[in-house]
Design an enzyme around this catalytic site. Structure first.
Site, PDB file in Angstrom:
ATOM      1  N   TYR A  33      95.821  21.588  83.418  1.00 60.17           N
ATOM      2  CA  TYR A  33      94.558  22.268  83.172  1.00 60.17           C
ATOM      3  C   TYR A  33      93.492  21.810  84.143  1.00 60.17           C
ATOM      4  O   TYR A  33      93.684  20.821  84.865  1.00 60.17           O
ATOM      5  CB  TYR A  33      94.097  22.050  81.725  1.00 60.17           C
ATOM      6  CG  TYR A  33      93.563  20.667  81.410  1.00 60.17           C
ATOM      7  CD1 TYR A  33      94.405  19.563  81.340  1.00 60.17           C
ATOM      8  CD2 TYR A  33      92.207  20.463  81.176  1.00 60.17           C
ATOM      9  CE1 TYR A  33      93.912  18.303  81.043  1.00 60.17           C
ATOM     10  CE2 TYR A  33      91.702  19.205  80.873  1.00 60.17           C
ATOM     11  CZ  TYR A  33      92.563  18.129  80.807  1.00 60.17           C
ATOM     12  OH  TYR A  33      92.071  16.889  80.523  1.00 60.17           O
ATOM     13  N   ARG A  52      92.939  20.291  93.281  1.00 62.21           N
ATOM     14  CA  ARG A  52      93.568  19.372  92.318  1.00 62.21           C
ATOM     15  C   ARG A  52      94.562  20.124  91.437  1.00 62.21           C
ATOM     16  O   ARG A  52      95.645  19.607  91.135  1.00 62.21           O
ATOM     17  CB  ARG A  52      92.500  18.693  91.450  1.00 62.21           C
ATOM     18  CG  ARG A  52      93.100  17.668  90.499  1.00 62.21           C
ATOM     19  CD  ARG A  52      92.051  16.846  89.780  1.00 62.21           C
ATOM     20  NE  ARG A  52      91.252  17.645  88.877  1.00 62.21           N
ATOM     21  CZ  ARG A  52      90.219  17.172  88.163  1.00 62.21           C
ATOM     22  NH1 ARG A  52      89.874  15.903  88.259  1.00 62.21           N
ATOM     23  NH2 ARG A  52      89.538  17.957  87.364  1.00 62.21           N
ATOM     24  N   ARG A 100     113.565  27.511  73.589  1.00 63.04           N
ATOM     25  CA  ARG A 100     113.257  26.086  73.623  1.00 63.04           C
ATOM     26  C   ARG A 100     114.442  25.256  74.106  1.00 63.04           C
ATOM     27  O   ARG A 100     115.488  25.187  73.474  1.00 63.04           O
ATOM     28  CB  ARG A 100     112.825  25.603  72.230  1.00 63.04           C
ATOM     29  CG  ARG A 100     112.254  24.193  72.274  1.00 63.04           C
ATOM     30  CD  ARG A 100     111.773  23.735  70.896  1.00 63.04           C
ATOM     31  NE  ARG A 100     111.102  22.440  70.989  1.00 63.04           N
ATOM     32  CZ  ARG A 100     111.744  21.285  71.093  1.00 63.04           C
ATOM     33  NH1 ARG A 100     113.060  21.244  71.077  1.00 63.04           N
ATOM     34  NH2 ARG A 100     111.051  20.150  71.188  1.00 63.04           N
ATOM     35  N   HIS A 102     114.643  21.527  76.697  1.00 58.03           N
ATOM     36  CA  HIS A 102     113.778  20.622  77.467  1.00 58.03           C
ATOM     37  C   HIS A 102     113.814  20.923  78.961  1.00 58.03           C
ATOM     38  O   HIS A 102     112.784  20.864  79.636  1.00 58.03           O
ATOM     39  CB  HIS A 102     114.181  19.166  77.237  1.00 58.03           C
ATOM     40  CG  HIS A 102     113.811  18.657  75.877  1.00 58.03           C
ATOM     41  ND1 HIS A 102     114.297  19.201  74.714  1.00 58.03           N
ATOM     42  CD2 HIS A 102     112.996  17.646  75.495  1.00 58.03           C
ATOM     43  CE1 HIS A 102     113.799  18.550  73.678  1.00 58.03           C
ATOM     44  NE2 HIS A 102     113.006  17.607  74.122  1.00 58.03           N
ATOM     45  N   LYS A 149      96.811  16.220  86.094  1.00 60.24           N
ATOM     46  CA  LYS A 149      95.931  16.670  85.002  1.00 60.24           C
ATOM     47  C   LYS A 149      96.740  17.507  84.013  1.00 60.24           C
ATOM     48  O   LYS A 149      96.607  18.732  83.935  1.00 60.24           O
ATOM     49  CB  LYS A 149      94.714  17.429  85.552  1.00 60.24           C
ATOM     50  CG  LYS A 149      93.556  17.465  84.567  1.00 60.24           C
ATOM     51  CD  LYS A 149      92.268  17.864  85.233  1.00 60.24           C
ATOM     52  CE  LYS A 149      91.155  18.186  84.255  1.00 60.24           C
ATOM     53  NZ  LYS A 149      90.721  17.093  83.391  1.00 60.24           N
ATOM     54  N   GLU A 182      90.157   4.022  82.898  1.00 59.11           N
ATOM     55  CA  GLU A 182      89.208   5.142  82.865  1.00 59.11           C
ATOM     56  C   GLU A 182      88.923   5.491  81.411  1.00 59.11           C
ATOM     57  O   GLU A 182      89.476   4.870  80.496  1.00 59.11           O
ATOM     58  CB  GLU A 182      89.784   6.356  83.604  1.00 59.11           C
ATOM     59  CG  GLU A 182      91.047   6.901  82.956  1.00 59.11           C
ATOM     60  CD  GLU A 182      91.621   8.121  83.666  1.00 59.11           C
ATOM     61  OE1 GLU A 182      90.862   8.869  84.299  1.00 59.11           O
ATOM     62  OE2 GLU A 182      92.847   8.324  83.555  1.00 59.11           O
ATOM     63  N   LEU A 207      93.019   9.583  86.489  1.00 60.30           N
ATOM     64  CA  LEU A 207      92.841  10.925  87.030  1.00 60.30           C
ATOM     65  C   LEU A 207      91.729  10.860  88.076  1.00 60.30           C
ATOM     66  O   LEU A 207      90.673  10.284  87.818  1.00 60.30           O
ATOM     67  CB  LEU A 207      92.429  11.908  85.927  1.00 60.30           C
ATOM     68  CG  LEU A 207      92.219  13.320  86.475  1.00 60.30           C
ATOM     69  CD1 LEU A 207      93.544  14.001  86.756  1.00 60.30           C
ATOM     70  CD2 LEU A 207      91.386  14.161  85.535  1.00 60.30           C
TER      71      LEU A 207
HETATM   72  N1  PLP Z   1      89.699  11.091  83.585  1.00 64.56           N
HETATM   73  C1  PLP Z   1      90.211  11.826  82.584  1.00 64.56           C
HETATM   74  C2  PLP Z   1      91.331  11.269  81.771  1.00 64.56           C
HETATM   75  C3  PLP Z   1      89.696  13.107  82.323  1.00 64.56           C
HETATM   76  O1  PLP Z   1      90.229  13.867  81.334  1.00 64.56           O
HETATM   77  C4  PLP Z   1      88.625  13.598  83.101  1.00 64.56           C
HETATM   78  C5  PLP Z   1      88.044  14.933  82.852  1.00 64.56           C
HETATM   79  O2  PLP Z   1      88.372  15.626  81.950  1.00 64.56           O
HETATM   80  C6  PLP Z   1      88.107  12.789  84.114  1.00 64.56           C
HETATM   81  C7  PLP Z   1      88.674  11.548  84.345  1.00 64.56           C
HETATM   82  C8  PLP Z   1      86.967  13.273  84.976  1.00 64.56           C
HETATM   83  O3  PLP Z   1      87.381  14.284  85.844  1.00 64.56           O
HETATM   84  P1  PLP Z   1      86.353  15.388  86.403  1.00 64.56           P
HETATM   85  O4  PLP Z   1      85.242  14.619  87.052  1.00 64.56           O
HETATM   86  O5  PLP Z   1      87.155  16.169  87.364  1.00 64.56           O
HETATM   87  O6  PLP Z   1      85.892  16.162  85.216  1.00 64.56           O
END
Ligand code: PLP
Length: 285
Positions: A33, A52, A100, A102, A149, A182, A207
């Site tokens: 996403y 990304r 379904r 995997h 993501k 994070e 991320l």
């Molecule tokens: N880290 C995680 C786990 C996130 O889910 C997000 C955003 O949803 C971020 C960092 C920040 O990313 P962005 O600045 O692209 O929104």
């Protein structure tokens, strides 16, 4: 106003915006996403979000369902249908609908695409930033590829809920070495006693936030010193300032960690200045 969602080629009223029970996103969290800020009706940093998205899809070997330009059109149409001025647009792509199993579905299975958009209360966010937010720390028990993501967000969901239950806004994941990785939906930062702005390097343990990337450019352009390295919870508590970044919150000062104050327990000048200046460095679509 009734909301509209884009679902697999059609703009649908909210009540009809449904996906198949054998969508692999629903069955396996087999998808990715993006969340993009919308400001004045326009997407912020679309190009970086698309790049990304393509990286996330390639890592999971899901084909792009359409060109980045066509996806951009769908996102803009969804923003328009929902009359979003300031808010976010959400894009989700899964490996599609298949019996379904995997293992990957047969080649040619079409990825499933959903886009939604909604308004955000900017003045509410600004009021929150003026007060600052609290975070709690939780062990980072996620898989080894959180740089993708992916929609598989169960540890993030549980972490955010733990934060809410303790009256905090966000949870910061902490790795086995006691270092902050994070937030559950944001990147984590500190400003050291000598004024260095620090965040962890974007390896596979976090991320790589688009807000983070843009802010790194802003920090240098504003004459601040940037340092890319891990920091511990103890260092964050002893720091002059802390803050978090994401597309929906931009730069949000963090004034408490696990109930203890960061610095003087008030939003710091660096975080507030970077929040103010951020959009000068972001790309407006
Ligand atoms: N880290 C995680 C786990 C996130 O889910 C997000 C955003 O949803 C971020 C960092 C920040 O990313 P962005 O600045 O692209 O929104």
């Amino acid at each position: 106003m009734s909301r509209i969602a884009y679902v697999n080629g059609r703009y649908r009223p909210w009540r009809d915006a449904t996906v198949h029970v054998e969508d692999r996103g629903y069955q396996f969290s087999d998808g990715v996403y993006e969340v993009c800020e919308v400001r004045g009706g326009r997407m912020v940093d679309e190009r970086r979000h698309m790049a990304r998205l393509e990286r996330s899809l390639a890592a999971l070997r899901i084909p792009m369902p359409m060109s980045p330009a066509a996806l951009g059109v769908v996102m803009r149409e969804t923003i328009r249908h929902n009359r979003v001025g300031d808010g976010i647009v959400y894009l989700q792509i899964t490996r599609g609908v298949a019996r379904r199993d995997h293992a990957f579905p047969p080649p040619g299975t079409a990825p499933a695409v959903v886009v939604t958009a909604r308004s955000l209360d900017l003045s509410g966010n600004d009021a929150l930033a003026a007060r600052g937010v609290g975070v709690v720390t939780v062990p980072d028990n996620r898989w080894g590829r959180v740089d993708i993501k992916s929609i598989a967000l169960l540890p993030n969901v549980l972490a955010k809920q733990a934060a809410r239950e303790q009256g905090a806004r966000e949870a910061w994941f902490v790795d086995r070495d006691g270092m902050v990785t994070e937030g559950s939906s944001s990147n984590a930062w500190i400003v050291t006693e000598d004024g260095r702005v620090v965040t962890r390097a974007a390896d596979t343990a976090i991320l790589r936030g688009i807000t983070r990337d843009v802010l790194i450019g802003a920090i240098s352009a504003e004459g601040l010193t940037f340092e890319e390295r891990p920091f511990s919870v103890a260092e964050a508590l002893a720091a002059r300032e802390a803050f978090l970044t994401s597309a929906s919150q931009i730069v949000m000062p963090v004034v408490q960690i696990d109930g203890k104050p960061v610095g003087r327990g008030r939003p710091g000048p660096v975080a507030l200045a970077l929040r103010q200046t951020f959009h000068r460095y972001a790309e407006r679509g």
